[in-house]
Scaffold this motif. Structure first.
Motif, PDB file in Angstrom:
ATOM      1  N   THR A 142       0.815  -1.215   0.000  1.00 16.01           N
ATOM      2  CA  THR A 142       0.000   0.000   0.000  1.00 16.01           C
ATOM      3  C   THR A 142       0.849   1.265   0.000  1.00 16.01           C
ATOM      4  O   THR A 142       0.315   2.356  -0.190  1.00 16.01           O
ATOM      5  N   THR A 144       3.384   4.142  -1.256  1.00 14.34           N
ATOM      6  CA  THR A 144       3.779   4.767  -2.513  1.00 14.34           C
ATOM      7  C   THR A 144       5.265   5.082  -2.450  1.00 14.34           C
ATOM      8  O   THR A 144       5.714   5.790  -1.543  1.00 14.34           O
ATOM      9  N   GLN A 191      -4.840  11.421  -2.830  1.00 12.04           N
ATOM     10  CA  GLN A 191      -3.951  10.666  -3.711  1.00 12.04           C
ATOM     11  C   GLN A 191      -3.145  11.585  -4.610  1.00 12.04           C
ATOM     12  O   GLN A 191      -1.984  11.298  -4.918  1.00 12.04           O
ATOM     13  N   ASP A 192      -3.731  12.713  -5.024  1.00 11.48           N
ATOM     14  CA  ASP A 192      -2.981  13.667  -5.844  1.00 11.48           C
ATOM     15  C   ASP A 192      -1.840  14.278  -5.051  1.00 11.48           C
ATOM     16  O   ASP A 192      -0.733  14.496  -5.570  1.00 11.48           O
ATOM     17  N   LYS A 195       0.900  11.704  -4.667  1.00 11.17           N
ATOM     18  CA  LYS A 195       1.639  11.593  -5.925  1.00 11.17           C
ATOM     19  C   LYS A 195       2.596  12.757  -6.100  1.00 11.17           C
ATOM     20  O   LYS A 195       3.738  12.599  -6.550  1.00 11.17           O
ATOM     21  N   PRO A 238      -0.106  11.644   4.992  1.00 13.90           N
ATOM     22  CA  PRO A 238       0.628  11.220   3.785  1.00 13.90           C
ATOM     23  C   PRO A 238       2.056  10.784   4.085  1.00 13.90           C
ATOM     24  O   PRO A 238       2.635   9.997   3.339  1.00 13.90           O
ATOM     25  N   GLN A 241       2.231   7.114   4.443  1.00 12.78           N
ATOM     26  CA  GLN A 241       1.700   6.347   3.325  1.00 12.78           C
ATOM     27  C   GLN A 241       2.705   6.229   2.189  1.00 12.78           C
ATOM     28  O   GLN A 241       2.383   5.731   1.118  1.00 12.78           O
TER      29      GLN A 241
END
Length: 438
Positions: A142, A144, A191-192, A195, A238, A241
């Motif tokens: 999970t 990133t 999520q943006d 990223k 974040p 994550q």
């Protein structure tokens, strides 16, 4: 057998600094470090430091097999095994080979020798491979993968970091992360934002933000007694994550206890490399280093206070070996011949008291002497006066602070302001204060 190297008392800061690693002047610097990767040229000692940091981030198999406390032995069946008196365990070679030393360490250059430049050079020289970014990560599917270096700094030097990155590494993409609350108020989705963080070269945040993230770094506890389901899920930070390429704690002595909110989040951050950066890694005593090992996840010392206490009190050589392996430090005296500094000029300006200021200071000084039980020349008022009594030492420190504040301005300091009849109000000018004192 009993350890041969016993150390009856706790280590002093001087003993720690004597055990850290300092590259020799003739150390070989690889060609990649000699390349101009920054807008500023590095000093020779800085190039040697960057070489050492690269070696810590890409350890060879020979380095990882140099175990700290294990020695080869034979078990009752004559089979090979390894024994650690420090840890109090016996294990097989297979179990020992599975251990991986953390990548990174402690950068403890003396203040003013360019730790920031060395870190920026490291960011430019050792970047995450783009092919690795696309591959799956075994730690957690999970997460990133990020190519970014996360820098955690005190708020007071946040702007300095931004300026240094813009000056020395203008090609690096930098983002200031302001916390989960800023993410929630953003029009972009979570999520943006993740990223965006993953595609940056450098992400900067502060210890205060990190402290607040502790509530969003782990899942809330399950409460089975509640019949209705939670209507609103807690947002997830974040920072946890992502699998960071590198995490750097600037002024790392801020997490020396290892139990503060910022220290807890810092140890939870998934990362490939970890660096604790501080010109003064010790604030009080040798116990301050424990929090740094917790952040670096250097087992078994980070998860066992008993092993840490044995290391600091009974195993002197292992203590030196450990911090000689993971800590680098230059002093100005060591690299004086490599520094191109202009000659130092010192100008002393004296500002004498006015008569009223001098009378005020003299009155405070005499009051201090009476409360501390001594004459103005330092001689005791009584025969049983003990200058080392804890209560008296604290009283002297309080008075010393007040007297220093009085030298700057008669109204500086809480006690001085109350004495002049202006508790929480704004400071008067010196002329106004003198009128009140007259």
């Amino acid at each position: 057998p009993e350890p041969q190297n016993t150390h009856s008392k706790s280590w002093t800061p001087q003993e720690f600094y004597a055990s850290v690693y300092s590259p020799p002047n003739d150390a070989v610097v690889p060609e990649m470090v000699e390349r101009k990767v920054l807008e500023t040229d590095l000093y020779p000692f800085q190039k040697r430091a960057v070489t050492w940091m690269l070696r810590r981030e890409t350890p060879s198999r020979d380095q990882t097999q140099n175990w700290l406390s294990f020695m080869p032995a034979k078990d009752a069946n004559g089979e090979a095994c390894f024994v650690s008196h420090l840890e109090g365990v016996v294990c097989s070679a297979t179990h020992l080979d599975a251990f991986e030393e953390p990548k990174g360490g402690i950068l403890a250059e003396e203040m003013g020798l360019g730790k920031t430049c060395e870190l920026i050079a490291l960011m430019c020289l050792n970047k995450r491979d783009s092919t690795e970014m696309k591959s799956e990560h075994t730690e957690a599917d999970t997460l990133t993968k990020s190519r970014a270096t996360l820098i955690v700094t005190p708020p007071t030097i946040l702007q300095q970091w931004k300026d240094e990155l813009a000056r020395h590494g203008p090609g690096l993409s930098v983002l200031h992360y302001k916390g989960v609350s800023d993410v929630g108020s953003s029009k972009r989705g979570a999520q943006d934002i993740i990223k965006d963080l993953a595609e940056r070269d450098v992400v900067i945040t502060t210890y205060s933000v990190l402290s607040k993230e502790v509530y969003f770094a782990v899942d809330p506890p399950e409460r089975s007694l509640r019949k209705r389901e939670r209507k609103r899920t807690r947002p997830r930070s974040p920072l946890v994550q992502m699998h960071w390429w590198r995490v750097c704690l600037d002024e790392a002595q801020m997490v020396e206890s290892g139990v503060s909110a910022a220290a807890q989040v810092a140890s939870l951050l998934p990362r490939e490399h970890a660096w604790a950066v501080s010109g003064t890694p010790l604030k009080k005593n040798i116990q301050d280093l424990f929090g740094l090992l917790v952040f670096l996840k250097y087992q078994p010392f980070c998860n066992s206070s008993a092993i840490w206490n044995r290391l600091t009190h009974q195993y002197g050589d292992l203590f030196k070996t450990l911090f000689g392996r993971i800590t680098l430090r230059h002093t100005k005296d060591q690299v004086r011949h490599e520094l191109r500094l202009p000659p130092q000029r010192r100008v002393v300006l004296t500002l004498p008291f006015t008569q009223v200021e001098e009378q005020n200071y003299k009155t405070l000084f005499e009051t201090m002497c009476d409360e501390c039980g001594c004459q103005p020349d330092g001689s005791p008022l009584t025969d049983n006066w003990d200058p080392n009594a804890p209560a008296l030492l604290q009283k002297m420190r309080t008075w010393l602070c007040q007297l220093r504040q009085t030298c700057l301005h008669p109204q500086v300091g809480g006690r001085n302001r109350r004495a002049l009849g202006r508790g929480q109000g704004p400071l008067r000018t010196v002329a106004e204060v003198l009128e009140v004192m007259v």
